[in-house]
Scaffold this active site. Structure first.
Site, PDB file in Angstrom:
ATOM      1  CG  ASP A   1      -0.259  -0.037   2.535  1.00  0.00           C
ATOM      2  OD1 ASP A   1       0.784  -0.724   2.632  1.00  0.00           O
ATOM      3  OD2 ASP A   1      -0.733   0.609   3.486  1.00  0.00           O
TER       4      ASP A   1
ATOM      5  CG  ASP B   1       6.893   4.315   2.137  1.00  0.00           C
ATOM      6  OD1 ASP B   1       7.103   3.115   2.340  1.00  0.00           O
ATOM      7  OD2 ASP B   1       6.325   5.054   2.948  1.00  0.00           O
TER       8      ASP B   1
ATOM      9  CD  GLU C   1       4.196   0.609   6.616  1.00  0.00           C
ATOM     10  OE1 GLU C   1       5.064   0.914   7.456  1.00  0.00           O
ATOM     11  OE2 GLU C   1       3.764   1.432   5.770  1.00  0.00           O
ATOM     12  CD  GLU C   2       2.754   4.018   4.179  1.00  0.00           C
ATOM     13  OE1 GLU C   2       2.762   4.670   5.245  1.00  0.00           O
ATOM     14  OE2 GLU C   2       3.737   3.917   3.443  1.00  0.00           O
TER      15      GLU C   2
ATOM     16  CD  GLU D   1       9.148   0.812   4.925  1.00  0.00           C
ATOM     17  OE1 GLU D   1       9.279   1.791   4.164  1.00  0.00           O
ATOM     18  OE2 GLU D   1       8.064   0.480   5.446  1.00  0.00           O
TER      19      GLU D   1
ATOM     20  CG  HIS E   1       4.481   9.225   3.281  1.00  0.00           C
ATOM     21  ND1 HIS E   1       4.201   9.079   4.625  1.00  0.00           N
ATOM     22  CD2 HIS E   1       4.687   7.971   2.813  1.00  0.00           C
ATOM     23  CE1 HIS E   1       4.235   7.806   4.957  1.00  0.00           C
ATOM     24  NE2 HIS E   1       4.542   7.108   3.873  1.00  0.00           N
TER      25      HIS E   1
END
Length: 377
Positions: free
Chosen positions: A88, A118, A148-149, A177, A351
């Site tokens: 995700d 990410d 995960e987010e 990551e 992000h």
């Protein structure tokens, strides 16, 4: 070829999955993965495409749980390593002209778009290894998981640990990551608190009739402004802590003296302590205030003293660093599996409206893992 079949409760609805080329350029594969939008809660299409590709690899046993996938080799090697990554992304940006959106776009050798760092570059590396590493020196478990987010209760990795813990057994885990191609050991823990004050409501024209709860929060902010965070050495790595106000709520109208105020505090703590010890520290710091903990997740020690971890660090060829943020290496640590973060791209771009990764960074990450998993033991 042996495949474990998902139970009816977790069998996904049949869809027309995107065909993924796992044998082509891993950076181009990254772009393809990015073009399948997978904001948290919408991972199904991407999970379908990855499952379809994995089930074509004869050496893998594949299991699906919701929108999480586990693919395992069973070569009888002396060690088993886990390579894990989440499917995700955070929501797409709304800023006009943002380059961190979907579909992806190349600008020379730089790939822009949501998930570039990410962490679809890391997921692409996992898939390339699954398809092309025919005789690894260790058995490998590939994990691709959802949610995960968002809040930890929805984590696909957490769900796998509850439903099928036997699939997560391993000697060492690598979470792909973004780390700029450097091993980042362990991670800090995180916890959140609400520090609250009370007052007496009154009309703001007659403020002396009330007690201002927002004003009463001034000492809370002063404590935070004066706070000196520690740097803690854990197993050879220096973890920087931090404690900050991240939100303030108070007041109901522009002409009312507020009778309640709430300061939300986030404490990032080194992996030398657990959530209970972190809570005790915060409660001592704000003694006399009404305070509750609303969230908490322990960190993970780096575990670099384990031989398999040391061998990986040697293969990468760079000095390891600490991970300041919380990642799912902590979940592996809770399972008794030493784990590190290692993936392509700069975590500072995650992000962002400018999220991107270079073709070279993805290639280098794949090369380092292939080198380690191909070397003679």
């Amino acid at each position: 070829m042996v495949h474990s079949k998902p139970s009816p409760a977790t069998t996904p609805t049949a869809t027309s999955a995107t065909n993924l080329d796992l044998n082509g350029d891993v950076a181009d594969l990254t772009a393809t993965l990015m073009d399948i939008e997978s904001v948290s809660g919408n991972e199904r299409a991407l999970a379908d495409a990855i499952e379809s590709a994995l089930r074509k690899i004869p050496s893998l046993q594949v299991h699906r749980d919701g929108d999480s996938l586990v693919a395992r080799t069973t070569l009888g090697r002396a060690e088993r390593v886990i390579l894990a990554g989440h499917l995700d992304t955070v929501p797409l940006p709304t800023t006009p002209g943002s380059r961190g959106t979907v579909p992806s776009a190349w600008d020379g050798e730089t790939l822009y778009g949501r998930g570039a760092t990410d962490m679809k570059g890391g997921v692409a590396v996992q898939l390339a290894l699954a398809a092309t590493l025919s005789e690894p020196n260790r058995d490998i478990t590939f994990i691709f998981y959802d949610h995960e987010e968002v809040e930890g209760s929805k984590s696909g990795l957490g769900r796998l640990a509850r439903n099928n813990p036997e699939l997560l057994v391993g000697d060492f885990a690598i979470l792909l990551e973004p780390t700029n191609g450097t091993v980042e050991g362990g991670c800090n823990g995180t916890s959140r608190y609400k520090v609250r004050t009370k007052g007496v409501a009154a009309h703001s024209a007659r403020a002396w009739m009330g007690e201002n709860a927002i004003h009463a929060a001034a000492p809370i902010l002063q404590i935070l402004a004066d706070y000196q965070p520690r740097t803690v050495n854990v197993d050879g790595l220096d973890y920087r802590e931090s404690m900050n106000a991240v939100r303030i709520n108070g007041g109901i109208a522009g002409n009312v003296i507020p009778d309640a105020c709430e300061v939300e505090v986030n404490y990032r703590f080194a992996p030398d302590k657990d959530v209970a010890a972190a809570e005790a520290h915060v409660f001592e710091l704000f003694a006399g205030f009404d305070i509750i903990r609303t969230d908490g997740a322990g960190g993970a020690r780096p575990g670099l003293q384990h031989p398999v971890a040391a061998a990986f660090v040697a293969a990468v060829g760079q000095a390891p660093k600490p991970k300041y943020g919380w990642t799912d290496v902590a979940r592996f640590s809770d399972l008794g599996i030493p784990a590190v973060n290692f993936g392509p791209g700069d975590a500072l771009l995650a992000h962002s409206d400018n999220e991107h990764v270079t073709r070279g960074a993805i290639h280098e990450c794949l090369a380092a893992l292939r080198r380690w998993l191909s070397a003679e033991l």
